[in-house]
Design a protein around this motif. Structure first.
Motif, short mmCIF file in Angstrom:
data_model
loop_
_atom_site.label_atom_id
_atom_site.label_comp_id
_atom_site.label_asym_id
_atom_site.label_seq_id
_atom_site.Cartn_x
_atom_site.Cartn_y
_atom_site.Cartn_z
N SER A 1 -0.50 12.33 -0.16
CA SER A 1 -0.27 11.35 0.89
C SER A 1 0.12 9.99 0.32
N VAL A 2 -0.61 9.54 -0.70
CA VAL A 2 -0.28 8.25 -1.33
C VAL A 2 1.11 8.30 -1.96
N ALA A 3 1.42 9.41 -2.64
CA ALA A 3 2.74 9.55 -3.25
C ALA A 3 3.83 9.54 -2.19
N SER A 4 3.57 10.20 -1.06
CA SER A 4 4.55 10.22 0.03
C SER A 4 4.74 8.83 0.62
N PHE A 5 3.64 8.08 0.73
CA PHE A 5 3.71 6.71 1.26
C PHE A 5 4.60 5.84 0.37
N PHE A 6 4.43 5.97 -0.94
CA PHE A 6 5.27 5.18 -1.85
C PHE A 6 6.69 5.71 -1.88
N ALA A 7 6.88 7.02 -1.69
CA ALA A 7 8.24 7.57 -1.62
C ALA A 7 8.98 7.03 -0.41
N LEU A 8 8.22 6.64 0.62
CA LEU A 8 8.82 6.08 1.82
C LEU A 8 9.00 4.57 1.72
N GLY A 9 8.67 4.01 0.56
CA GLY A 9 8.83 2.57 0.37
C GLY A 9 7.55 1.80 0.52
N GLY A 10 6.42 2.46 0.28
CA GLY A 10 5.13 1.81 0.47
C GLY A 10 4.87 0.63 -0.43
N ALA B 1 16.05 7.90 1.71
CA ALA B 1 17.47 7.86 1.35
C ALA B 1 18.36 7.84 2.58
N ILE B 2 17.98 8.61 3.61
CA ILE B 2 18.77 8.66 4.84
C ILE B 2 18.75 7.30 5.55
N PHE B 3 17.55 6.71 5.64
CA PHE B 3 17.45 5.40 6.27
C PHE B 3 18.24 4.34 5.50
N ALA B 4 18.18 4.43 4.18
CA ALA B 4 18.92 3.48 3.35
C ALA B 4 20.42 3.60 3.59
N ALA B 5 20.90 4.83 3.83
CA ALA B 5 22.32 5.04 4.10
C ALA B 5 22.77 4.35 5.39
N PHE B 6 21.82 4.17 6.32
CA PHE B 6 22.12 3.48 7.59
C PHE B 6 21.76 2.00 7.54
N GLY B 7 21.46 1.50 6.35
CA GLY B 7 21.22 0.07 6.18
C GLY B 7 19.77 -0.37 6.27
N PHE B 8 18.82 0.57 6.37
CA PHE B 8 17.39 0.22 6.43
C PHE B 8 16.78 0.41 5.03
N ASP C 1 14.27 -1.27 3.75
CA ASP C 1 12.82 -1.48 3.74
C ASP C 1 12.24 -0.90 5.03
N ILE C 2 11.86 0.38 4.97
CA ILE C 2 11.37 1.07 6.17
C ILE C 2 10.07 0.45 6.67
N ILE C 3 9.19 0.11 5.74
CA ILE C 3 7.86 -0.40 6.12
C ILE C 3 7.98 -1.68 6.94
N ASN C 4 8.67 -2.68 6.42
CA ASN C 4 8.79 -3.96 7.12
C ASN C 4 9.65 -3.85 8.37
N SER C 5 10.63 -2.97 8.34
CA SER C 5 11.45 -2.74 9.54
C SER C 5 10.59 -2.17 10.66
N PHE C 6 9.72 -1.22 10.31
CA PHE C 6 8.81 -0.63 11.29
C PHE C 6 7.82 -1.68 11.79
N TYR C 7 7.32 -2.50 10.89
CA TYR C 7 6.36 -3.54 11.26
C TYR C 7 6.98 -4.50 12.27
N GLU C 8 8.20 -4.93 12.00
CA GLU C 8 8.85 -5.90 12.89
C GLU C 8 9.24 -5.27 14.23
N ALA C 9 9.61 -3.98 14.21
CA ALA C 9 10.09 -3.34 15.43
C ALA C 9 8.97 -2.80 16.30
N VAL C 10 7.88 -2.32 15.69
CA VAL C 10 6.84 -1.62 16.45
C VAL C 10 5.47 -2.28 16.33
N GLN C 11 5.00 -2.45 15.10
CA GLN C 11 3.61 -2.86 14.91
C GLN C 11 3.36 -4.28 15.40
#
Length: 385
Positions: A79-88, A154-161, A163-173
């Motif tokens: 789980s921790v490795a996956s979190f960092f793989a997602l840009g944690g 990688a897919i999100f990065a291809a669409f210009g995102f 930093d998934i974490i901060n993008s999610f924070y600003e959009a949802v959290q």
């Protein structure tokens, strides 16, 4: 629950660095050059709030996997490795809390299913130590799960995102935290917890997961705002509810205990339960009162048990919003006695005064219902005699 001491410690350390006492900062700076004395608080914050999401990513997966009867340590590591793989790495503090919870749940669900697939198990020859064989059994499932999250990044990065974490924070959290900071949400929280308790359900535990998702980011945002000289943005958080609403426990039952001492001593049953409840009640533990009086399924106590917290949260919210009391920035342990908790949460004597005022209000509101309960009990005794 495991991270609670860390949040308390992190808040206290930051509080020391930013104590709102006139002359404190100047005095400390005169003793220690270049504000070096703040290094302790900064270091403690780095070990608590700064890595909170990483700990949550591990602990949620660990406990969920344990429920499935799988290897909790391996699942937590994946789980921790996956979190960092997602840009944690960009969201290790409370800003990544939502994403950490989502990643922990999804990665665990995937991992426990894949690890149970015999086709993905690398079988080792006889004689290989069990620990080594166990790690190889989890090798392919772990690689697959972590790779999935890497692919998502990688897919999100291809669409210009990038930093998934901060993008999610600003959009949802962040918007979600803003919704949870309104007066109406505070009123709902004050209502739903005692409402669930009335039917014997542990309302506090059922609401706590929701509170925690908004709690840590709200406290951190308040601390950062005050440190920068800005207005703290979030009124509603866990120390706010604990210190000004749950006085003696859900329903502000310390007020009920005092009310019984004032007008309910004629009822021997009330008196016995009250004497047993006063000591734990001072530390916000009210199960003896909930089940002993009882309050659970007691129609007489239903109205004050629901109404009192809603009145107290209203008083506390508006007192804070107009600036009479500072916003809560420190999370005292939930067993901190009322009034003391108000002072610690706000680092202000006005917080203690507000908690005391709310306690008095709770006593006044409980008194008529205690009288009603006593009168009915005495009437029943007289009829039986």
């Amino acid at each position: 629950m495991v991270t609670m001491p860390l949040m308390i410690l992190g808040g206290l350390a930051t509080m020391i660095n930013n104590l709102p006492i006139p002359g404190f900062q100047e005095f400390m700076n005169s003793i220690f050059a270049n504000e070096s004395w703040k290094g302790f608080g900064d270091s403690v914050w780095e070990g608590t709030f700064a890595v909170l999401s990483v700990m949550i990513a591990y602990l949620v997966a660990h406990n969920l996997s344990k429920g499935y009867g799988k290897d909790p340590v391996a699942t937590g590591v994946v789980s921790v490795a996956s979190f960092f793989a997602l840009g944690g790495a960009t969201g290790m503090s409370s800003t990544g809390l939502f994403v950490a919870i989502i990643v922990a749940i999804i990665s665990t669900e995937l991992f426990v299913r894949l690890i149970g697939n015999e086709k993905l198990v690398i079988k080792m020859p006889d004689g290989v130590p069990p620990a080594v064989a166990k790690s190889f059994a989890a090798l392919l499932p772990a690689m697959i799960v972590i790779s999935i999250f890497g692919l998502i990044t990688a897919i999100f990065a291809a669409f210009g995102f990038d930093d998934i974490i901060n993008s999610f924070y600003e959009a949802v959290q962040q918007p979600f935290m803003g919704m949870a900071n309104t007066y109406w949400s505070a009123l709902l929280l004050a209502f739903i917890t005692p409402f669930l308790w009335f039917f014997g359900l542990h309302g506090a535990n059922m609401i706590d997961p929701f509170m925690q998702t908004i709690n840590a980011p709200a406290i951190e945002a308040n601390i950062n705002a005050i440190s920068n000289g800005d207005v703290a943005p979030y009124i509603v958080n866990k120390p706010f509810i604990d210190s000004f609403v749950n006085l003696g426990g859900t329903g502000a039952t310390l007020g009920l205990i005092i009310a019984i001492y004032l007008v309910g001593r004629r009822n021997k049953a009330y008196k016995v339960v009250n004497n047993l409840s006063v000591a734990p009640g001072l530390f916000n533990i009210n199960e003896p009162m909930l089940f002993g009086l009882p309050i659970v399924l007691n129609p007489i106590m239903f109205i004050p048990f629901i109404i009192v917290p809603m009145v107290l949260v209203s008083v506390a919210y508006f007192a804070t919003s107009i600036g009479l009391v500072p916003v809560s920035t420190v999370m005292p342990p939930w067993v901190t006695p009322p009034v003391i908790g108000g002072f610690l949460a706000t680092q202000s004597f006005s917080g203690a005064v507000l908690a005391a005022v709310n306690l008095i209000l709770s006593v006044v509101m409980y008194i008529p219902f205690v009288k009603m309960g006593v009168d009915q009990a005495l009437k029943k005794i007289a009829e039986e005699e």
